[in-house]
Scaffold this motif. Structure first.
Motif, mmCIF file in Angstrom:
data_model
loop_
_atom_site.group_PDB
_atom_site.id
_atom_site.type_symbol
_atom_site.label_atom_id
_atom_site.label_comp_id
_atom_site.label_asym_id
_atom_site.label_seq_id
_atom_site.Cartn_x
_atom_site.Cartn_y
_atom_site.Cartn_z
ATOM 1 N N ALA A 169 57.629 31.303 37.086
ATOM 2 C CA ALA A 169 58.727 31.464 38.037
ATOM 3 C C ALA A 169 58.618 32.775 38.800
ATOM 4 N N PHE A 170 58.279 33.869 38.104
ATOM 5 C CA PHE A 170 58.171 35.170 38.772
ATOM 6 C C PHE A 170 57.005 35.206 39.756
ATOM 7 N N THR A 176 52.382 45.575 43.047
ATOM 8 C CA THR A 176 53.615 45.847 42.305
ATOM 9 C C THR A 176 54.310 44.565 41.886
ATOM 10 N N ALA A 177 54.396 43.591 42.815
ATOM 11 C CA ALA A 177 55.064 42.329 42.487
ATOM 12 C C ALA A 177 54.311 41.562 41.407
ATOM 13 N N THR A 178 52.990 41.554 41.483
ATOM 14 C CA THR A 178 52.193 40.836 40.480
ATOM 15 C C THR A 178 52.306 41.488 39.108
ATOM 16 N N THR A 179 52.237 42.815 39.079
ATOM 17 C CA THR A 179 52.317 43.519 37.798
ATOM 18 C C THR A 179 53.691 43.369 37.169
ATOM 19 N N LEU A 180 54.747 43.549 37.965
ATOM 20 C CA LEU A 180 56.100 43.411 37.427
ATOM 21 C C LEU A 180 56.372 42.005 36.920
ATOM 22 N N SER A 181 55.835 41.010 37.600
ATOM 23 C CA SER A 181 56.043 39.626 37.157
ATOM 24 C C SER A 181 55.467 39.417 35.764
ATOM 25 N N SER A 182 54.273 39.921 35.539
ATOM 26 C CA SER A 182 53.648 39.751 34.231
ATOM 27 C C SER A 182 54.340 40.577 33.154
#
Length: 385
Positions: free
Chosen positions: A96-97, A172-178
Protein backbone atom coordinates in the motif's frame (compact mmCIF):
# COMPACT_ATOMS: atom_id res chain seq x y z
CA UNK A 1 10.46 -33.06 107.84
CA UNK A 2 10.68 -31.59 104.27
CA UNK A 3 7.40 -30.65 102.62
CA UNK A 4 6.29 -32.99 99.93
CA UNK A 5 6.06 -31.84 96.38
CA UNK A 6 2.66 -31.38 94.77
CA UNK A 7 3.69 -33.57 91.85
CA UNK A 8 4.78 -36.31 94.22
CA UNK A 9 1.44 -36.20 95.95
CA UNK A 10 -0.45 -36.41 92.68
CA UNK A 11 1.65 -39.30 91.60
CA UNK A 12 1.02 -41.17 94.88
CA UNK A 13 -2.71 -40.55 94.70
CA UNK A 14 -2.81 -41.79 91.14
CA UNK A 15 -0.86 -44.87 92.05
CA UNK A 16 -3.15 -45.73 94.96
CA UNK A 17 -6.24 -45.16 92.88
CA UNK A 18 -4.94 -47.37 90.11
CA UNK A 19 -4.08 -50.08 92.64
CA UNK A 20 -7.56 -50.02 94.09
CA UNK A 21 -9.22 -50.10 90.72
CA UNK A 22 -7.18 -52.81 89.12
CA UNK A 23 -6.82 -54.76 92.31
CA UNK A 24 -3.11 -55.17 92.03
CA UNK A 25 0.22 -53.52 92.21
CA UNK A 26 1.04 -51.42 89.11
CA UNK A 27 4.31 -49.74 88.31
CA UNK A 28 4.45 -46.14 89.32
CA UNK A 29 3.30 -43.64 86.72
CA UNK A 30 5.93 -41.59 84.98
CA UNK A 31 5.04 -37.90 85.17
CA UNK A 32 7.10 -36.89 82.09
CA UNK A 33 5.38 -39.29 79.73
CA UNK A 34 2.91 -37.59 77.39
CA UNK A 35 1.56 -40.70 75.68
CA UNK A 36 -2.22 -41.00 75.78
CA UNK A 37 -3.68 -43.10 78.54
CA UNK A 38 -5.73 -46.24 77.81
CA UNK A 39 -8.84 -44.39 78.86
CA UNK A 40 -8.25 -41.67 76.32
CA UNK A 41 -7.63 -44.21 73.62
CA UNK A 42 -10.84 -46.01 74.40
CA UNK A 43 -12.80 -42.77 74.31
CA UNK A 44 -11.43 -41.92 70.86
CA UNK A 45 -12.41 -45.36 69.62
CA UNK A 46 -15.92 -45.02 71.05
CA UNK A 47 -16.41 -41.75 69.17
CA UNK A 48 -15.33 -43.22 65.85
CA UNK A 49 -17.52 -46.30 66.24
CA UNK A 50 -20.63 -44.29 67.17
CA UNK A 51 -20.62 -42.25 63.94
CA UNK A 52 -23.88 -42.60 62.02
CA UNK A 53 -23.93 -45.26 59.37
CA UNK A 54 -24.57 -44.26 55.78
CA UNK A 55 -23.48 -44.83 52.23
CA UNK A 56 -19.75 -44.60 51.75
CA UNK A 57 -18.91 -41.62 49.58
CA UNK A 58 -15.71 -42.07 47.57
CA UNK A 59 -13.13 -39.36 48.02
CA UNK A 60 -12.11 -37.78 44.70
CA UNK A 61 -8.70 -36.14 44.75
CA UNK A 62 -8.47 -33.35 42.20
CA UNK A 63 -4.90 -32.57 41.32
CA UNK A 64 -4.06 -28.98 40.60
CA UNK A 65 -2.54 -28.51 37.15
CA UNK A 66 0.95 -27.16 36.90
CA UNK A 67 0.77 -23.39 36.61
CA UNK A 68 3.89 -23.22 34.46
CA UNK A 69 2.81 -25.94 32.02
CA UNK A 70 -0.85 -24.95 31.75
CA UNK A 71 -0.47 -21.72 29.66
CA UNK A 72 2.42 -23.09 27.58
CA UNK A 73 0.35 -24.19 24.60
CA UNK A 74 -1.87 -21.05 24.51
CA UNK A 75 1.23 -18.87 24.79
CA UNK A 76 2.89 -20.63 21.87
CA UNK A 77 -0.28 -20.37 19.80
CA UNK A 78 -0.52 -16.68 20.64
CA UNK A 79 3.08 -16.05 19.57
CA UNK A 80 2.53 -17.94 16.31
CA UNK A 81 -0.57 -15.85 15.66
CA UNK A 82 1.30 -12.61 16.32
CA UNK A 83 4.13 -13.66 14.04
CA UNK A 84 1.73 -14.57 11.24
CA UNK A 85 -0.14 -11.27 11.59
CA UNK A 86 3.16 -9.39 11.55
CA UNK A 87 4.21 -11.01 8.28
CA UNK A 88 0.85 -10.46 6.60
CA UNK A 89 0.40 -6.90 7.84
CA UNK A 90 3.94 -5.87 6.86
CA UNK A 91 3.50 -7.23 3.34
CA UNK A 92 0.17 -5.48 2.87
CA UNK A 93 1.44 -2.20 4.31
CA UNK A 94 4.50 -2.14 2.07
CA UNK A 95 2.38 -2.80 -1.02
CA UNK A 96 0.00 0.00 0.00
CA UNK A 97 2.79 2.46 0.87
CA UNK A 98 4.73 1.79 -2.32
CA UNK A 99 1.56 2.27 -4.35
CA UNK A 100 0.88 5.57 -2.61
CA UNK A 101 4.49 6.69 -3.07
CA UNK A 102 4.24 6.12 -6.81
CA UNK A 103 1.72 8.99 -7.02
CA UNK A 104 4.07 11.55 -5.43
CA UNK A 105 7.35 10.54 -7.10
CA UNK A 106 8.38 11.60 -10.61
CA UNK A 107 8.84 7.98 -11.72
CA UNK A 108 12.57 8.25 -12.29
CA UNK A 109 13.30 5.05 -10.38
CA UNK A 110 11.56 2.94 -13.01
CA UNK A 111 14.00 4.19 -15.65
CA UNK A 112 16.99 2.53 -13.96
CA UNK A 113 15.24 -0.51 -12.51
CA UNK A 114 15.70 -4.01 -13.82
CA UNK A 115 12.56 -5.46 -15.39
CA UNK A 116 11.43 -8.05 -12.83
CA UNK A 117 10.48 -11.55 -13.86
CA UNK A 118 8.69 -14.16 -11.79
CA UNK A 119 11.91 -15.56 -10.35
CA UNK A 120 13.09 -12.16 -9.15
CA UNK A 121 9.72 -11.31 -7.62
CA UNK A 122 9.51 -14.62 -5.76
CA UNK A 123 13.11 -14.25 -4.60
CA UNK A 124 12.59 -10.72 -3.28
CA UNK A 125 9.39 -11.76 -1.50
CA UNK A 126 11.13 -14.75 0.08
CA UNK A 127 14.00 -12.55 1.21
CA UNK A 128 11.56 -10.13 2.81
CA UNK A 129 9.86 -12.97 4.71
CA UNK A 130 13.26 -14.24 5.84
CA UNK A 131 14.21 -10.80 7.18
CA UNK A 132 10.96 -10.41 9.09
CA UNK A 133 11.41 -13.87 10.58
CA UNK A 134 14.95 -13.01 11.67
CA UNK A 135 13.71 -9.82 13.31
CA UNK A 136 11.01 -11.71 15.19
CA UNK A 137 13.08 -14.63 16.45
CA UNK A 138 15.93 -12.32 17.42
CA UNK A 139 13.52 -10.53 19.76
CA UNK A 140 13.72 -7.12 18.08
CA UNK A 141 11.20 -4.41 18.84
CA UNK A 142 9.88 -1.66 16.57
CA UNK A 143 12.92 0.59 17.13
CA UNK A 144 15.30 -2.21 16.19
CA UNK A 145 13.34 -3.12 13.07
CA UNK A 146 13.08 0.51 11.96
CA UNK A 147 16.81 1.07 12.51
CA UNK A 148 17.84 -2.07 10.63
CA UNK A 149 15.42 -1.34 7.76
CA UNK A 150 16.80 2.18 7.41
CA UNK A 151 20.39 0.94 7.42
CA UNK A 152 19.61 -1.72 4.82
CA UNK A 153 18.22 0.88 2.41
CA UNK A 154 21.09 3.35 2.88
CA UNK A 155 23.64 1.78 0.46
CA UNK A 156 21.12 1.54 -2.35
CA UNK A 157 19.86 5.08 -1.72
CA UNK A 158 23.39 6.53 -1.75
CA UNK A 159 24.21 4.70 -4.98
CA UNK A 160 21.03 5.78 -6.75
CA UNK A 161 21.19 9.35 -5.48
CA UNK A 162 24.84 10.05 -6.30
CA UNK A 163 25.49 8.09 -9.47
CA UNK A 164 22.04 7.55 -11.02
CA UNK A 165 20.66 11.03 -10.17
CA UNK A 166 17.44 9.73 -8.61
CA UNK A 167 15.54 12.53 -6.90
CA UNK A 168 15.61 12.80 -3.09
CA UNK A 169 11.78 12.69 -3.05
CA UNK A 170 11.78 9.26 -4.67
CA UNK A 171 14.48 7.92 -2.35
CA UNK A 172 12.79 9.33 0.76
CA UNK A 173 9.36 7.98 -0.18
CA UNK A 174 10.72 4.53 -1.01
CA UNK A 175 12.78 4.29 2.17
CA UNK A 176 9.99 5.52 4.44
CA UNK A 177 7.54 3.08 2.88
CA UNK A 178 9.76 0.13 3.69
CA UNK A 179 10.72 1.34 7.18
CA UNK A 180 7.13 2.01 8.25
CA UNK A 181 5.80 -1.20 6.71
CA UNK A 182 8.36 -3.27 8.61
CA UNK A 183 8.29 -1.44 11.95
CA UNK A 184 4.57 -0.73 12.48
CA UNK A 185 3.50 -4.40 12.95
CA UNK A 186 6.25 -4.85 15.55
CA UNK A 187 5.05 -1.74 17.34
CA UNK A 188 1.54 -3.23 17.59
CA UNK A 189 2.47 -6.81 18.49
CA UNK A 190 5.67 -6.47 20.55
CA UNK A 191 6.45 -4.12 23.46
CA UNK A 192 9.43 -1.83 23.38
CA UNK A 193 12.55 -2.96 25.20
CA UNK A 194 13.69 -0.93 28.25
CA UNK A 195 16.72 0.37 26.33
CA UNK A 196 14.41 2.16 23.87
CA UNK A 197 12.23 3.72 26.57
CA UNK A 198 14.75 4.51 29.31
CA UNK A 199 12.69 7.32 30.80
CA UNK A 200 9.66 5.14 31.64
CA UNK A 201 11.33 1.76 32.20
CA UNK A 202 11.28 0.30 35.74
CA UNK A 203 14.24 1.34 37.82
CA UNK A 204 15.57 -2.17 38.40
CA UNK A 205 15.20 -3.26 34.77
CA UNK A 206 17.61 -0.82 33.12
CA UNK A 207 21.36 -0.56 33.37
CA UNK A 208 23.25 2.69 32.68
CA UNK A 209 20.07 4.77 32.72
CA UNK A 210 21.91 8.13 32.93
CA UNK A 211 23.81 7.32 29.73
CA UNK A 212 20.70 6.22 27.82
CA UNK A 213 18.65 9.22 28.91
CA UNK A 214 21.36 11.80 28.14
CA UNK A 215 20.48 13.58 24.87
CA UNK A 216 24.05 14.79 24.34
CA UNK A 217 25.34 11.22 24.41
CA UNK A 218 22.77 10.18 21.82
CA UNK A 219 23.63 13.12 19.55
CA UNK A 220 27.40 12.59 19.87
CA UNK A 221 27.10 8.86 19.21
CA UNK A 222 24.91 9.44 16.15
CA UNK A 223 27.32 12.01 14.73
CA UNK A 224 30.26 9.68 15.38
CA UNK A 225 28.66 6.83 13.43
CA UNK A 226 27.68 9.24 10.64
CA UNK A 227 31.25 10.54 10.36
CA UNK A 228 32.69 7.03 10.20
CA UNK A 229 30.43 6.08 7.30
CA UNK A 230 31.09 9.36 5.46
CA UNK A 231 34.88 9.25 5.86
CA UNK A 232 35.06 5.59 4.82
CA UNK A 233 32.89 6.21 1.77
CA UNK A 234 34.91 9.28 0.82
CA UNK A 235 38.11 7.23 1.16
CA UNK A 236 36.68 4.61 -1.20
CA UNK A 237 35.80 7.39 -3.67
CA UNK A 238 39.42 8.55 -3.59
CA UNK A 239 40.87 5.08 -4.15
CA UNK A 240 39.19 2.17 -5.94
CA UNK A 241 35.43 2.76 -6.09
CA UNK A 242 35.22 4.96 -9.26
CA UNK A 243 37.08 2.41 -11.34
CA UNK A 244 35.03 -0.38 -9.76
CA UNK A 245 31.79 1.38 -10.67
CA UNK A 246 32.83 1.99 -14.25
CA UNK A 247 33.84 -1.65 -14.70
CA UNK A 248 30.85 -3.40 -13.13
CA UNK A 249 27.97 -0.87 -13.23
CA UNK A 250 26.55 -0.32 -16.70
CA UNK A 251 24.23 2.63 -17.15
CA UNK A 252 25.76 5.07 -14.66
CA UNK A 253 24.69 8.66 -15.36
CA UNK A 254 27.55 10.46 -13.61
CA UNK A 255 30.71 9.91 -11.58
CA UNK A 256 31.12 13.51 -10.50
CA UNK A 257 30.29 12.88 -6.79
CA UNK A 258 33.19 10.45 -6.57
CA UNK A 259 35.66 13.17 -7.68
CA UNK A 260 34.54 16.08 -5.53
CA UNK A 261 37.04 15.31 -2.78
CA UNK A 262 36.62 16.96 0.60
CA UNK A 263 34.02 19.35 -0.82
CA UNK A 264 31.60 16.44 -1.12
CA UNK A 265 31.95 15.43 2.53
CA UNK A 266 29.18 17.75 3.87
CA UNK A 267 26.72 16.23 1.40
CA UNK A 268 27.63 12.75 2.56
CA UNK A 269 27.32 13.74 6.21
CA UNK A 270 23.83 15.13 5.64
CA UNK A 271 22.73 12.10 3.63
CA UNK A 272 24.15 9.63 6.15
CA UNK A 273 22.82 11.31 9.29
CA UNK A 274 19.72 9.02 9.49
CA UNK A 275 22.04 6.01 9.25
CA UNK A 276 24.08 7.37 12.18
CA UNK A 277 20.95 7.71 14.30
CA UNK A 278 19.96 4.16 13.36
CA UNK A 279 23.37 2.88 14.44
CA UNK A 280 22.99 4.61 17.78
CA UNK A 281 19.58 2.99 18.33
CA UNK A 282 20.64 -0.47 17.20
CA UNK A 283 24.33 -0.79 18.13
CA UNK A 284 24.73 1.52 21.12
CA UNK A 285 21.56 1.66 23.25
CA UNK A 286 20.71 -2.08 23.62
CA UNK A 287 24.29 -3.21 24.41
CA UNK A 288 24.69 -0.38 26.92
CA UNK A 289 21.59 -1.64 28.77
CA UNK A 290 22.59 -5.33 28.51
CA UNK A 291 23.14 -7.31 31.69
CA UNK A 292 20.44 -5.49 33.68
CA UNK A 293 18.57 -8.58 34.94
CA UNK A 294 19.17 -8.57 38.68
CA UNK A 295 17.94 -12.10 39.33
CA UNK A 296 20.25 -13.75 36.80
CA UNK A 297 22.16 -16.75 38.19
CA UNK A 298 25.78 -15.96 39.01
CA UNK A 299 28.24 -17.12 36.41
CA UNK A 300 30.61 -19.91 37.35
CA UNK A 301 34.13 -18.43 37.57
CA UNK A 302 36.64 -19.81 35.10
CA UNK A 303 39.34 -21.87 36.78
CA UNK A 304 42.24 -22.55 34.37
CA UNK A 305 43.60 -25.28 36.64
CA UNK A 306 40.50 -27.48 36.43
CA UNK A 307 38.83 -26.33 33.19
CA UNK A 308 38.70 -28.63 30.19
CA UNK A 309 40.16 -27.87 26.77
CA UNK A 310 36.71 -26.92 25.42
CA UNK A 311 36.20 -24.57 28.37
CA UNK A 312 39.56 -22.92 27.65
CA UNK A 313 38.65 -22.41 23.99
CA UNK A 314 35.22 -20.98 24.90
CA UNK A 315 36.63 -18.63 27.51
CA UNK A 316 39.43 -17.32 25.30
CA UNK A 317 37.09 -16.82 22.34
CA UNK A 318 33.94 -15.58 24.06
CA UNK A 319 33.71 -16.04 27.83
CA UNK A 320 35.81 -13.10 28.98
CA UNK A 321 33.67 -10.46 27.23
CA UNK A 322 31.23 -8.42 29.28
CA UNK A 323 27.48 -8.57 28.70
CA UNK A 324 27.63 -5.25 26.83
CA UNK A 325 30.40 -6.46 24.55
CA UNK A 326 28.66 -9.75 23.80
CA UNK A 327 25.45 -8.00 22.79
CA UNK A 328 27.39 -5.48 20.69
CA UNK A 329 29.29 -8.26 18.90
CA UNK A 330 26.09 -10.18 18.18
CA UNK A 331 24.37 -7.12 16.75
CA UNK A 332 27.40 -6.02 14.75
CA UNK A 333 27.85 -9.44 13.14
CA UNK A 334 24.11 -9.69 12.46
CA UNK A 335 23.94 -6.22 10.90
CA UNK A 336 27.09 -6.73 8.82
CA UNK A 337 25.90 -10.01 7.32
CA UNK A 338 22.40 -8.67 6.71
CA UNK A 339 23.62 -5.38 5.20
CA UNK A 340 26.00 -7.06 2.77
CA UNK A 341 23.33 -9.56 1.69
CA UNK A 342 20.65 -6.88 1.35
CA UNK A 343 22.94 -4.63 -0.70
CA UNK A 344 23.78 -7.45 -3.11
CA UNK A 345 20.13 -8.50 -3.44
CA UNK A 346 18.79 -4.99 -3.95
CA UNK A 347 21.57 -3.56 -6.14
CA UNK A 348 22.18 -6.61 -8.31
CA UNK A 349 18.56 -7.75 -8.36
CA UNK A 350 16.76 -4.45 -8.98
CA UNK A 351 19.17 -2.00 -10.67
CA UNK A 352 19.67 -2.53 -14.38
CA UNK A 353 23.19 -3.12 -15.65
CA UNK A 354 24.79 -4.10 -12.32
CA UNK A 355 27.04 -7.15 -12.32
CA UNK A 356 27.34 -9.47 -9.33
CA UNK A 357 31.06 -8.70 -8.61
CA UNK A 358 30.24 -5.00 -8.66
CA UNK A 359 27.41 -5.45 -6.15
CA UNK A 360 29.66 -7.54 -3.90
CA UNK A 361 32.44 -4.95 -3.94
CA UNK A 362 30.09 -2.07 -3.23
CA UNK A 363 28.38 -4.00 -0.42
CA UNK A 364 31.77 -4.82 1.10
CA UNK A 365 32.46 -1.12 1.68
CA UNK A 366 29.31 -0.82 3.79
CA UNK A 367 30.00 -4.05 5.62
CA UNK A 368 33.43 -2.72 6.58
CA UNK A 369 31.77 0.50 7.74
CA UNK A 370 29.47 -1.40 10.13
CA UNK A 371 32.44 -3.30 11.58
CA UNK A 372 34.39 -0.08 12.17
CA UNK A 373 31.36 1.55 13.80
CA UNK A 374 30.96 -1.47 16.09
CA UNK A 375 34.62 -1.35 17.14
CA UNK A 376 34.49 2.38 17.86
CA UNK A 377 31.23 2.07 19.82
CA UNK A 378 32.83 -0.67 21.89
CA UNK A 379 35.56 1.77 22.83
CA UNK A 380 33.00 4.50 23.54
CA UNK A 381 30.90 2.27 25.79
CA UNK A 382 33.86 0.79 27.67
CA UNK A 383 33.51 2.98 30.79
CA UNK A 384 29.91 1.83 31.24
CA UNK A 385 30.93 -1.79 32.00
Amino acid sequence: MAPRSRHSKSASVTSSTSDSVNGGMLPPATPVSKSPSPVTTRKARSRSTTSPQGPVTPVVVITKPDDAAQPLVPRKAKEVGKFTLTIVLSTLLEAAFQTGASFVTPGDLALVSRWPDTTVIVGLLGWKLAKLSLYWFRGFDAYDVASVSLLLFTPQSILLGLFYEISPITLTATTLSSVLANALPYYFFRPLSPSHKPGSAPKASLRNRPILTDPYTAIATSLLATTIFAVLLEASFATFLPEWLITHFMGLRTLEPAHRGPSGLPTLLLALLPAGVACMEFLFAPPTAAGSVLLAPPAIPFDPATASFAAHVYYNAWGWYTARQKELIRRTVFLTALLVTESVVQVWGTVAGVELPGALGYAGVWGLGVVVVGVVLDWVGGPSD
